[in-house]
Scaffold this active site. Structure first.
Site, PDB file in Angstrom:
ATOM      1  N   HIS A 281       1.402   3.607  -1.118  1.00 28.63           N
ATOM      2  CA  HIS A 281       1.332   2.684  -2.250  1.00 28.63           C
ATOM      3  C   HIS A 281       2.235   3.252  -3.322  1.00 28.63           C
ATOM      4  O   HIS A 281       2.271   4.467  -3.533  1.00 28.63           O
ATOM      5  CB  HIS A 281      -0.120   2.593  -2.750  1.00 28.63           C
ATOM      6  CG  HIS A 281      -0.344   1.460  -3.692  1.00 28.63           C
ATOM      7  ND1 HIS A 281       0.051   1.510  -5.001  1.00 28.63           N
ATOM      8  CD2 HIS A 281      -0.922   0.246  -3.499  1.00 28.63           C
ATOM      9  CE1 HIS A 281      -0.289   0.358  -5.577  1.00 28.63           C
ATOM     10  NE2 HIS A 281      -0.878  -0.421  -4.701  1.00 28.63           N
ATOM     11  N   ASP A 336      -5.467  -2.199   1.881  1.00 26.24           N
ATOM     12  CA  ASP A 336      -5.275  -3.182   2.945  1.00 26.24           C
ATOM     13  C   ASP A 336      -5.624  -2.646   4.324  1.00 26.24           C
ATOM     14  O   ASP A 336      -5.763  -3.405   5.280  1.00 26.24           O
ATOM     15  CB  ASP A 336      -3.808  -3.652   2.973  1.00 26.24           C
ATOM     16  CG  ASP A 336      -3.399  -4.275   1.653  1.00 26.24           C
ATOM     17  OD1 ASP A 336      -4.158  -5.126   1.163  1.00 26.24           O
ATOM     18  OD2 ASP A 336      -2.342  -3.909   1.114  1.00 26.24           O
TER      19      ASP A 336
END
Lengths: 399, 399
Positions: A281, A336
């Site tokens: 990320h 996710d």
């Protein structure tokens, strides 16, 4: 010594800007805080772990919008406003039905939310007071629109919202249409699913200046209406670099097939320099706290062999990835990676995953837009022109 | 010595950022250049004055998208693609009809453009090659959707596009539906109006990193589809701080009533610290070159007493404003000051002014999005958190 309070920055601010405006500072905020190095996420200073454990989506949305945990009557008043705003005009249902069935859910959601402005005349005022109320109506209605899209795409009847359910319960009810009268305590709506959805809505409600949040702020800063603003956020979230990674994670786990295939599959993908979905990320260089909460939840909802297998593959892949890249490069599972497994366990179709993200993130979008309003200034950064400054207009016959 | 070429900047770039990201640099561009100090605007190095004089919207759009003035066969090929893309699906017309008649035109346009994605399966690919073609289709169709909205709002039949007309001519034809067979040279479409619209489309086609252009770039950077991207730009343009100022200029001129009222009206407004619409621009601190071109055009189209009067008021107001603020503060008429008078002279309803802006600016939006694609990076600037870093979750009964 660890800081426990940070002060406001004064503009202008000196920054070093990378591509994608990395490092650029947009505004001062009190809404949310992401500490990527420590892997911490807070809404209004409260840790996401605490909110996932003790709060509800309604309370979390109130916290984001109004800056404090509500007292009982405040929460009840807020819930009431959400409930009475749930229904959507028949025209919106009709327009979704008219459009092609295989239109991407997020294009449908964007289109429908932009159109909702036509039914909410207050939305054209764009004052801080009126916008607070419009925000609550959008948070409420976006869930109903999402459920309607899901039903229409499956060729099923659209289900009217119920006012006796919580936001998450009603959402699940409008999607599944199932009422289990043997569970009277939950008024017929599946308890486990509703709880998981409520938690997912809390976990996705805000996350700093993400692409979609930034889109909303940029649109609204020209004093455009709130429906157009949120529709824009939905358009941004649609992109695979933003929302939608959890769909790809499920596909990947299915492709790997069994936990014993992980090592070989991983080695091959690394050699091909493929990016593994669900890892890394821009902000986090430590564990994403949301991934940990989802992972724990996976174990609760993994009751079938199929889901247990997906979870086993995921956990094996996480081990391998952390061994190879995690500590060295700060690449860990993100939100996710495990969220898709939870949704899949709940029986939700993958095309609903990103719309569900929007149903949650709308709380952060609206909160941050409202926060920026009193100091509003239109966004107008610069593109740096390069090339010739003076070109002649060459007539057609001489080109 | 005056520079005639500027080089590319390397990221990271040190900037001083004000509110609204003023001073922040988004990317390097070759598409357009605004020199606010000198009052110059160029597309691909060519001055807006030359383009307004010699070019057409189609040629200008080609220039923006592909970086050079087209040869004859290139221009013909581009025009052909625009022509065959003009029609819109019946479903889009139906959805506009279903929504409330008094929905803001820009909400309708946003909603319809987002929905168009459902009819263009290629749009979901999001590769540089496919996007170039999708861009052309959107530039074409957005004109048809705008005309359809105008017709439906007036309760009139939607008019099918014609392939024998230029982009501007066909737009005027689809809006007015009027065919004047006594003017066979223009295949029945009013020459003066079409020319004025063509010029307006050229003048508004690009203008640096405006709020709507920036919105498009932010949405598309997550690799969202082009329809969602342009729909977002429309949402941003809708805001009164961006598009729509020309509507307010007309209202103001009508309120002033006669040129002899200007001095008194102006003095009163200044005392009340009201902002005068149509003056000043974040970028320009000299004359906006587009305002000058529109002003010249005003004289050509001001044939009725009503329009002559509005123009006389506007010119008087410009004199007074420049005397009071112009030279001292660099506040001059901007593009919106005279454009509304031209549209009004053409008989266009004010609710069409901002959609027309979108019909033009879509060229710049698509060009800049395509330019960013090869070096695409999602936009993720920062909001600077201030406040307490660690707040306890206080249970309901203790609040």
């Amino acid at each position: 010594m660890e800081r426990d309070f940070v002060g406001k920055k004064e503009f202008p601010i000196k920054c070093e800007i990378g591509r994608g405006l990395e490092g650029a500072i947009v505004n001062n905020t009190q809404i949310g805080y992401v500490n990527g190095k420590e892997g911490r996420l807070c809404y209004r200073g409260i840790s996401i772990e605490d909110l996932a454990k003790y709060s509800s989506f309604e309370e979390t949305a109130y916290l984001l919008l109004f800056g404090k945990l509500p007292k009982r009557d405040e929460l009840n008043g807020f819930k009431e406003k959400l409930k009475v705003s749930r229904s959507i005009p028949q025209g919106i249902v009709e327009m979704i039905k008219i459009l092609p069935k295989d239109t991407h859910s997020m294009n449908l959601l964007m289109s429908a939310v932009a159109a909702l402005a036509g039914y909410d005349k207050e939305s054209q005022k764009v004052t801080l007071e009126s916008e607070k109320e419009v925000a609550i109506r959008i948070i409420s209605k976006i869930a109903t629109v999402t459920a309607a899209i899901s039903r229409i795409k499956k060729g099923k009847e659209v289900i009217e919202p119920r006012e006796d359910l919580s936001h998450a319960e009603n959402l699940v009810y409008m999607i599944t249409g199932e009422v289990d009268e043997s569970r009277p305590s939950l008024r017929g709506v599946d308890e486990e699913i509703s709880k998981a959805i409520d938690m997912a809505l809390i976990l996705h409600a805000d996350h700093g200046m993400s692409g979609s949040t930034f889109t909303c702020m940029v649109i609204h800063a020209s004093l455009s209406d709130f429906y157009a603003t949120i529709a824009g956020g939905i358009g941004s979230l649609k992109g695979p670099l933003h929302g939608g990674a959890n769909e790809r994670v499920i596909k990947m786990l299915q492709e790997i097939g069994t936990p014993s295939n992980v090592e070989e599959w991983y080695g091959r993908e690394r050699k091909l320099h493929h990016k593994i979905p669900g890892f890394g990320h821009r902000i986090y260089h430590a564990h994403d706290p949301r991934a940990r909460i989802f992972k724990e939840y996976c174990h609760r909802v993994a009751t079938t062999e199929e889901i247990k297998n997906l979870l086993a593959i995921a956990e094996r892949l996480e081990e391998v990835e952390i061994r190879e890249l995690g500590e060295k490069k700060g690449i860990f599972p993100n939100v996710d990676f495990y969220s898709g497994i939870v949704y899949k366990a709940l029986g939700l179709e993958t095309s609903l995953f990103t719309p569900l993200f929007a149903v949650s993130r709308v709380a952060g979008w609206t909160a941050r837009v409202l926060e920026y309003m009193p100091e509003n200034r239109i966004f107008r950064p610069r593109a740096e022109y390069y090339g010739p400054l003076k070109q002649e207009y060459i007539p057609m016959e001489k080109r």
